[in-house]
Design an enzyme around this catalytic site. Structure first.
Site, PDB file in Angstrom:
ATOM      1  N   ASN A  15     -31.557 -88.299 -61.963  1.00 45.22           N
ATOM      2  CA  ASN A  15     -33.026 -88.346 -61.944  1.00 45.22           C
ATOM      3  C   ASN A  15     -33.518 -88.009 -63.346  1.00 45.22           C
ATOM      4  O   ASN A  15     -33.463 -86.862 -63.769  1.00 45.22           O
ATOM      5  CB  ASN A  15     -33.549 -87.332 -60.916  1.00 45.22           C
ATOM      6  CG  ASN A  15     -35.068 -87.256 -60.919  1.00 45.22           C
ATOM      7  OD1 ASN A  15     -35.737 -88.057 -61.581  1.00 45.22           O
ATOM      8  ND2 ASN A  15     -35.621 -86.299 -60.193  1.00 45.22           N
ATOM      9  N   TRP A  16     -33.996 -89.028 -64.042  1.00 50.94           N
ATOM     10  CA  TRP A  16     -34.409 -88.833 -65.445  1.00 50.94           C
ATOM     11  C   TRP A  16     -35.811 -88.256 -65.592  1.00 50.94           C
ATOM     12  O   TRP A  16     -36.258 -87.986 -66.698  1.00 50.94           O
ATOM     13  CB  TRP A  16     -34.285 -90.154 -66.216  1.00 50.94           C
ATOM     14  CG  TRP A  16     -32.909 -90.370 -66.762  1.00 50.94           C
ATOM     15  CD1 TRP A  16     -31.754 -89.779 -66.310  1.00 50.94           C
ATOM     16  CD2 TRP A  16     -32.531 -91.189 -67.869  1.00 50.94           C
ATOM     17  NE1 TRP A  16     -30.690 -90.201 -67.057  1.00 50.94           N
ATOM     18  CE2 TRP A  16     -31.130 -91.066 -68.023  1.00 50.94           C
ATOM     19  CE3 TRP A  16     -33.227 -92.028 -68.733  1.00 50.94           C
ATOM     20  CZ2 TRP A  16     -30.427 -91.747 -69.023  1.00 50.94           C
ATOM     21  CZ3 TRP A  16     -32.524 -92.714 -69.718  1.00 50.94           C
ATOM     22  CH2 TRP A  16     -31.143 -92.556 -69.864  1.00 50.94           C
ATOM     23  N   LYS A  17     -36.520 -88.118 -64.480  1.00 46.12           N
ATOM     24  CA  LYS A  17     -37.881 -87.562 -64.518  1.00 46.12           C
ATOM     25  C   LYS A  17     -38.700 -88.283 -65.610  1.00 46.12           C
ATOM     26  O   LYS A  17     -38.520 -89.478 -65.804  1.00 46.12           O
ATOM     27  CB  LYS A  17     -37.814 -86.047 -64.711  1.00 46.12           C
ATOM     28  CG  LYS A  17     -36.905 -85.391 -63.664  1.00 46.12           C
ATOM     29  CD  LYS A  17     -36.972 -83.903 -63.629  1.00 46.12           C
ATOM     30  CE  LYS A  17     -36.056 -83.392 -62.514  1.00 46.12           C
ATOM     31  NZ  LYS A  17     -36.126 -81.959 -62.312  1.00 46.12           N
ATOM     32  N   HIS A  72     -40.021 -85.286 -53.770  1.00 49.28           N
ATOM     33  CA  HIS A  72     -39.512 -84.369 -54.800  1.00 49.28           C
ATOM     34  C   HIS A  72     -40.479 -83.199 -54.970  1.00 49.28           C
ATOM     35  O   HIS A  72     -41.697 -83.382 -54.959  1.00 49.28           O
ATOM     36  CB  HIS A  72     -39.323 -85.110 -56.128  1.00 49.28           C
ATOM     37  CG  HIS A  72     -38.464 -84.325 -57.072  1.00 49.28           C
ATOM     38  ND1 HIS A  72     -38.947 -83.240 -57.762  1.00 49.28           N
ATOM     39  CD2 HIS A  72     -37.145 -84.426 -57.397  1.00 49.28           C
ATOM     40  CE1 HIS A  72     -37.964 -82.717 -58.486  1.00 49.28           C
ATOM     41  NE2 HIS A  72     -36.857 -83.425 -58.276  1.00 49.28           N
ATOM     42  N   GLU A  90     -41.420 -81.587 -57.458  1.00 48.01           N
ATOM     43  CA  GLU A  90     -42.371 -81.679 -58.572  1.00 48.01           C
ATOM     44  C   GLU A  90     -43.609 -82.482 -58.164  1.00 48.01           C
ATOM     45  O   GLU A  90     -44.698 -82.259 -58.682  1.00 48.01           O
ATOM     46  CB  GLU A  90     -41.670 -82.290 -59.798  1.00 48.01           C
ATOM     47  CG  GLU A  90     -40.758 -81.262 -60.463  1.00 48.01           C
ATOM     48  CD  GLU A  90     -39.577 -81.841 -61.220  1.00 48.01           C
ATOM     49  OE1 GLU A  90     -39.529 -83.059 -61.449  1.00 48.01           O
ATOM     50  OE2 GLU A  90     -38.678 -81.050 -61.567  1.00 48.01           O
ATOM     51  N   GLU A 137     -32.811 -79.597 -52.302  1.00 48.53           N
ATOM     52  CA  GLU A 137     -33.070 -79.093 -53.654  1.00 48.53           C
ATOM     53  C   GLU A 137     -33.922 -77.829 -53.554  1.00 48.53           C
ATOM     54  O   GLU A 137     -35.162 -77.926 -53.476  1.00 48.53           O
ATOM     55  CB  GLU A 137     -33.841 -80.124 -54.481  1.00 48.53           C
ATOM     56  CG  GLU A 137     -33.097 -81.397 -54.762  1.00 48.53           C
ATOM     57  CD  GLU A 137     -33.608 -82.077 -56.031  1.00 48.53           C
ATOM     58  OE1 GLU A 137     -32.817 -82.220 -56.959  1.00 48.53           O
ATOM     59  OE2 GLU A 137     -34.791 -82.427 -56.100  1.00 48.53           O
ATOM     60  N   GLY A 191     -34.056 -76.669 -62.623  1.00 45.02           N
ATOM     61  CA  GLY A 191     -34.363 -76.361 -64.023  1.00 45.02           C
ATOM     62  C   GLY A 191     -34.210 -74.902 -64.417  1.00 45.02           C
ATOM     63  O   GLY A 191     -34.608 -74.502 -65.510  1.00 45.02           O
ATOM     64  N   SER A 226     -30.076 -77.659 -60.921  1.00 47.94           N
ATOM     65  CA  SER A 226     -29.255 -77.100 -62.008  1.00 47.94           C
ATOM     66  C   SER A 226     -27.781 -77.483 -61.950  1.00 47.94           C
ATOM     67  O   SER A 226     -26.921 -76.708 -62.373  1.00 47.94           O
ATOM     68  CB  SER A 226     -29.386 -75.573 -62.043  1.00 47.94           C
ATOM     69  OG  SER A 226     -30.689 -75.200 -62.407  1.00 47.94           O
ATOM     70  N   GLY A 253     -30.692 -83.534 -62.487  1.00 49.75           N
ATOM     71  CA  GLY A 253     -31.849 -83.733 -63.362  1.00 49.75           C
ATOM     72  C   GLY A 253     -31.425 -83.702 -64.814  1.00 49.75           C
ATOM     73  O   GLY A 253     -30.824 -84.658 -65.324  1.00 49.75           O
TER      74      GLY A 253
HETATM   75  P1  13P Z   1     -32.220 -80.078 -62.730  1.00 48.45           P
HETATM   76  O1  13P Z   1     -30.827 -80.629 -62.527  1.00 48.45           O
HETATM   77  O2  13P Z   1     -32.734 -80.270 -64.105  1.00 48.45           O
HETATM   78  O3  13P Z   1     -32.304 -78.662 -62.234  1.00 48.45           O
HETATM   79  O4  13P Z   1     -33.193 -80.947 -61.789  1.00 48.45           O
HETATM   80  C1  13P Z   1     -32.859 -81.162 -60.471  1.00 48.45           C
HETATM   81  C2  13P Z   1     -33.785 -82.141 -59.895  1.00 48.45           C
HETATM   82  O5  13P Z   1     -34.971 -81.899 -59.748  1.00 48.45           O
HETATM   83  C3  13P Z   1     -33.232 -83.443 -59.514  1.00 48.45           C
HETATM   84  O6  13P Z   1     -34.120 -84.177 -58.742  1.00 48.45           O
END
Ligand code: 13P
Length: 248
Positions: A10-12, A98, A100, A167, A173, A209, A230
């Site tokens: 997931n590149w956000k 998600h 976020e 998650e 993060g 993470s 992520g």
């Molecule tokens: P991180 O791996 O950066 O913690 O992010 C996880 C995430 O939100 C994947 O969708």
């Protein structure tokens, strides 16, 4: 982990057209017999989806989007993208729910509508669930998982395209991951909740993470079929390390 193992990137809101050059090594790895069980799926930002689809054309790596609108076809929704449009671009997957997006106002009700729209357009869905640190401290984790699953999957009849990504919000993060006991307990709860809805065994992923350094603590968790990664996925070398350390 047995059978197929999912490695989801997931590149956000990261990545530019030059980011694609780094993917050649990953494409080579995906062709090796040793990694036959790896199911690799990329979720770039909307702006790069077409480039990724083209890049992965002759590979078994799939591409998905990080969200979609709840109306499945077309409509007057400035700035939005529908499941139909994603399908047209060559996407096979979409991430929904998600944290976020939940944090910026997306409700269980919205997520449910999006899930139904994606099912109608035959997209596979990575449905994200997980508790916040406050909910965890108040021992509400199982309550939250139940609420998110029941509301998010309301009126869903066909579960074959649904993946669940657990998650924990407090892990995203932060570099902090759940203990083996905690994770297995929550995954087992998720499976029990799903068993009340469908006979199918859905794929369960863990996200939060995940990196090549903590993978030794995560790869032996029972009941997990892969990882939603992520920040460590945005660097192809790190993502390759995760795949190599999981399948060795
Ligand atoms: P991180 O791996 O950066 O913690 O992010 C996880 C995430 O939100 C994947 O969708």
């Amino acid at each position: 982990m047995t059978n197929n193992i999912y490695f989801i990137a997931n590149w956000k809101m990261y990545g530019s057209t030059t980011s694609l050059n780094s993917l050649n090594k990953l494409i080579n790895l995906s062709r090796l017999k040793k990694y036959k069980r790896a199911r690799i799926i990329y979720f770039p930002p909307f702006t790069l989806i077409k480039d990724f689809v083209t890049k992965f054309k002759k590979t078994k790596i799939s591409v998905g989007a990080q969200n979609c609108h709840q109306i499945e076809n077309y409509g007057s929704f400035t700035g939005s993208i529908s499941a139909k449009m994603l399908k047209d671009l060559g996407c096979n997957y979409v991430i929904l729910g998600h944290s976020e997006n939940r944090m910026s106002g997306e409700t269980d009700f919205d997520i449910n509508k999006k899930i139904l729209s994606a099912i109608n357009k035959n997209l596979k869905i990575i449905f994200c669930i997980g508790e916040t640190i406050k909910e965890k401290k108040n021992k509400l984790t199982h309550y939250v998982l139940k609420k998110q699953i029941n509301n998010g999957l309301k009126n869903v009849k066909n579960f074959k395209n649904i993946f669940i990504a657990y998650e924990p919000v407090w892990s995203i993060g932060t570099g902090i991951i759940p203990t083996k006991k905690e994770l297995e307990n929550n995954v087992s709860k998720i499976k029990k909740l799903l068993a009340k809805k469908t006979k199918l065994k859905l794929q369960i992923l863990y996200g939060g993470s995940v990196n090549s350094k903590n993978l030794s603590n995560l790869r032996n968790i029972s009941g997990i079929n892969g990882f939603l990664v992520g920040s460590a996925s945005q660097n192809t070398k790190n993502f390759i390390d995760i795949i190599k350390k999981t399948i060795n």
